[in-house]
Design an enzyme around this catalytic site. Structure first.
Site, PDB file in Angstrom:
ATOM      1  N   HIS A 204       0.670  -1.103  -0.233  1.00 33.64           N
ATOM      2  CA  HIS A 204       0.002  -0.088   0.032  1.00 33.64           C
ATOM      3  C   HIS A 204       0.946   1.151   0.083  1.00 33.64           C
ATOM      4  CE1 HIS A 204       0.871   0.313   4.160  1.00 33.64           C
ATOM      5  NE2 HIS A 204       0.339  -0.847   4.406  1.00 33.64           N
TER       6      HIS A 204
ATOM      7  N   HIS B  62       4.105   1.437   2.084  1.00 29.72           N
ATOM      8  CA  HIS B  62       5.404   0.679   1.698  1.00 29.72           C
ATOM      9  C   HIS B  62       6.063   1.464   0.607  1.00 29.72           C
ATOM     10  CE1 HIS B  62       2.914  -2.969   2.885  1.00 29.72           C
ATOM     11  NE2 HIS B  62       3.928  -3.167   3.400  1.00 29.72           N
TER      12      HIS B  62
ATOM     13  N   GLN C 183       8.654  -2.815  16.519  1.00 31.86           N
ATOM     14  CA  GLN C 183       9.345  -3.735  15.423  1.00 31.86           C
ATOM     15  C   GLN C 183      10.682  -2.638  15.157  1.00 31.86           C
ATOM     16  OE1 GLN C 183       8.274  -6.009  12.029  1.00 31.86           O
ATOM     17  NE2 GLN C 183       8.678  -4.017  10.802  1.00 31.86           N
TER      18      GLN C 183
END
Lengths: 282, 282
Positions: A34, A37, A153
């Site tokens: 999407h 990214h 992350q």
């Protein structure tokens, strides 16, 4: 754009580029791309000579009852989007190429994972760290681009670079949003129409927290309560967590101060969504 | 020879060498060098343009009751030996340089470590794998040289290279021995005079096993018994293990066949010694 399916071929291409002193930028993804990214690709293009994207849905980071099987995939669309965005090499290995044998070892993350997604998804960040380590070793990038939507992350990868002396710079990029504010995510397609409308309340509850803080509220518990009530009233999803923590250390604090992350995970019928904002509080 | 104490300085030197397409050879050690280490340097010199040796006694691979504190150290002597052997860069970091902060993660080895030293030293190979990963990332060698005396270590590093896609070739080099056959080891200096004389029985019991096999014996248990009796009769050390396993998989087998390691660990008053031979059995 070259599509590469084997580690060996990718390494040959990258070695050639490095001989020409190319700066290698890397955008690791699980595909179903999407705009979030693509914004990473955009930034990589500005800063690097060669942009490598990987698409790999990594089984190691999914728990036994999680959505590995129904994680959305569409390679044809992905490769078209990647090409148009300016990716130079698209690395698309299968599971056998990434894990050709039973592994004898893995990375275990033991700090900063007892909160947020680490708490709800035990072993998830071990799987993330292990596959990112492998991808870094394969691609040997100078710069790697990650979205801040997955803030935990980003914190884990930053610590891995420090702890294992990896020679790569991590670039955390801002979360992209739909027009109503919902964070862009590959998992959004797994929402029903009703859920899609409700899901904006995740964003709105973050904005509510921001407003309360602007008004002078500093008590973590108080803000958590307001956000919980708001989310419960405005959506049918189950709240997995609403947390306010120091960033990037991810420690609890009763009174908000300094750099803080406000993070939410909410489970809908077929999609678990996450979102966060990071604020500097005076 | 350049002595380098910081990661940053080492990386600058290596980047410069790589720009000139130098092949980098790496000999990681814990110091207190003996001819075994120097034979690794020798082989590295033949195959590489730049030979980097590290000296670092890694606390992470020692258990709480092990010999980290009394592990022998003599940097002045080591640096002289390294220089004479032809080392180009001697990397000599302190613990703070290698572990500047509390680590958030480490490598966990879960296969091939329930036998031999992995069984007697829980966590040992996690510490070995983690520090070797860090050193590989710092030095970025093309080739790395390890002694086969630590055969299980060689097997673990080989698996790490495979599992984490490290771009380095591991070279396992033969064990060097004293005139009577005792394997050279930094820990030999911690033997008493009497123990030093007895310790040769480790080597002799390996030779006994080899002889029995040459005579046609294939029963693992039978050979283990003979070796045990021999060691108990000829030395005061405590047997930690005597094992006959497939190599490099390190699986048990009742009847010997194929590539096999015969390995011993024996504890003396202030030194735990290990030795092994690897045989191809028809």
């Amino acid at each position: 754009m070259k599509i590469v399916e084997t580690v060996q071929e990718l390494q040959n291409l990258i070695k050639e580029a490095k001989r020409n002193e190319s700066v290698v930028g890397f955008v690791p993804t699980m595909g179903f791309l999407h705009e979030g990214h693509l914004s990473l690709v955009d930034q990589a293009q500005k800063e690097c000579d060669l942009v490598v994207m990987s698409i790999f849905v990594n089984p190691l980071q999914f728990g036994p009852n999680e959505d590995f099987d129904r994680y959305p995939r569409n390679f044809e669309r992905d490769s078209r989007l990647a090409r148009n965005a300016g990716v130079n090499i698209l690395f698309y290995p299968n599971v056998k190429e990434m894990y050709p044998t039973e592994s004898a070892m893995k990375v275990i993350v033991h700090e900063g994972v007892s909160v947020l997604c680490g708490k709800s998804r035990p072993g998830h960040f071990d799987g993330v760290a292990t596959v990112v380590l492998k991808l870094f070793n394969i691609v040997t990038p100078d710069r790697a681009y990650f979205g801040m939507k997955d803030a935990q992350q980003v914190a884990v990868i930053e610590k891995m670079i420090r702890d294992f002396n990896l020679q790569v710079s991590l670039i955390g990029c801002p979360t992209l949003r739909e027009e109503d504010g919902l964070a862009k995510s590959s998992r959004n397609v797994n929402l029903t129409d009703v859920e899609r409308k409700e899901a904006v309340s995740i964003y709105n509850s973050l904005q509510l927290a921001k407003k309360l803080i602007a008004q002078g509220e500093r008590k973590t518990e108080r803000i958590q309560e307001e956000m919980t009530t708001f989310l419960e009233t405005n959506s049918s999803g189950t709240i997995d967590y609403i947390e306010l923590l120091t960033y990037p250390e991810l420690n609890h604090l009763e009174q908000l101060e300094g750099k803080v992350i406000i993070a939410i995970a909410q489970q809908y019928s077929k999609a678990r969504l996450i979102d966060n904002i990071v604020l500097e509080i005076e």
